[in-house]
Design a protein around this motif. Structure first.
Motif, short mmCIF file in Angstrom:
data_model
loop_
_atom_site.label_atom_id
_atom_site.label_comp_id
_atom_site.label_asym_id
_atom_site.label_seq_id
_atom_site.Cartn_x
_atom_site.Cartn_y
_atom_site.Cartn_z
N PRO A 162 7.99 8.75 13.33
CA PRO A 162 8.93 9.83 13.66
C PRO A 162 9.19 10.78 12.49
CG PRO A 162 10.09 7.76 13.40
CD PRO A 162 8.63 7.44 13.30
N THR A 163 9.06 10.30 11.24
CA THR A 163 9.32 11.15 10.09
C THR A 163 8.22 10.99 9.04
OG1 THR A 163 10.62 9.46 8.95
CG2 THR A 163 11.83 10.98 10.38
N LEU A 164 8.15 11.94 8.15
CA LEU A 164 7.18 11.88 7.06
C LEU A 164 7.53 10.74 6.10
CD1 LEU A 164 4.83 13.02 5.36
CD2 LEU A 164 6.47 14.61 4.38
N ALA A 165 8.81 10.54 5.86
CA ALA A 165 9.24 9.48 4.96
C ALA A 165 8.85 8.10 5.49
CB ALA A 165 10.76 9.56 4.75
N ALA A 166 8.93 7.92 6.80
CA ALA A 166 8.55 6.63 7.39
C ALA A 166 7.06 6.39 7.23
CB ALA A 166 8.94 6.60 8.86
N ALA A 190 2.73 3.49 4.21
CA ALA A 190 1.52 3.51 3.39
C ALA A 190 1.77 2.83 2.04
CB ALA A 190 1.06 4.95 3.19
N ALA A 191 2.93 3.06 1.45
CA ALA A 191 3.26 2.43 0.17
C ALA A 191 3.41 0.92 0.33
CB ALA A 191 4.54 3.03 -0.40
N LYS A 192 4.01 0.48 1.43
CA LYS A 192 4.22 -0.95 1.67
C LYS A 192 2.90 -1.68 1.86
CE LYS A 192 6.50 -4.06 4.91
NZ LYS A 192 7.26 -4.14 6.15
N LYS A 193 1.95 -1.05 2.54
CA LYS A 193 0.66 -1.68 2.83
C LYS A 193 -0.38 -1.43 1.75
CE LYS A 193 1.95 -3.34 6.76
NZ LYS A 193 2.05 -4.77 7.02
N GLY A 194 -0.07 -0.64 0.73
CA GLY A 194 -0.99 -0.37 -0.36
C GLY A 194 -2.09 0.61 0.02
#
Length: 92
Positions: free
Chosen positions: A56-60, A65-69
């Motif tokens: 729903p958002t760019l931040a999400a 992506a950061a969480k999954k590397g």
């Protein structure tokens, strides 16, 4: 693994703006496509290209992506411009 995050543009063939508010995380191809010798269709063994994740958002999307590397590149949405013209301009 790399990916790109973008917002889908409005369909030029329709006047509606459905699904243009979602952000899409799409994986970049890791191997080139090659033509099948029998049928001539383009294909590859990379199955990640078929995956599209919607947020729903760019931040999400960036947080996922950061969480999954996943190294994700952000593609900004081009500005929307209107070409305003009158019907009479067709006959000038």
């Amino acid at each position: 693994m790399s990916a790109r995050i973008y917002q889908r543009p409005k369909n030029a063939m329709q006047s509606g703006k459905a699904h243009t508010d979602l952000w899409i995380l799409e994986f970049t191809p890791s191997e080139p496509r090659k033509a099948d010798p029998l049928m001539g269709w383009a294909g590859s063994g990379d199955t990640q290209v078929q995956v599209q994740l919607k947020f729903p958002t760019l931040a999400a999307a960036q947080a996922y992506a950061a969480k999954k590397g996943i190294h994700a590149t952000f593609i900004p949405t081009p500005p929307k411009t209107l070409k305003i013209q009158a019907y009479a301009d067709n006959f000038r």
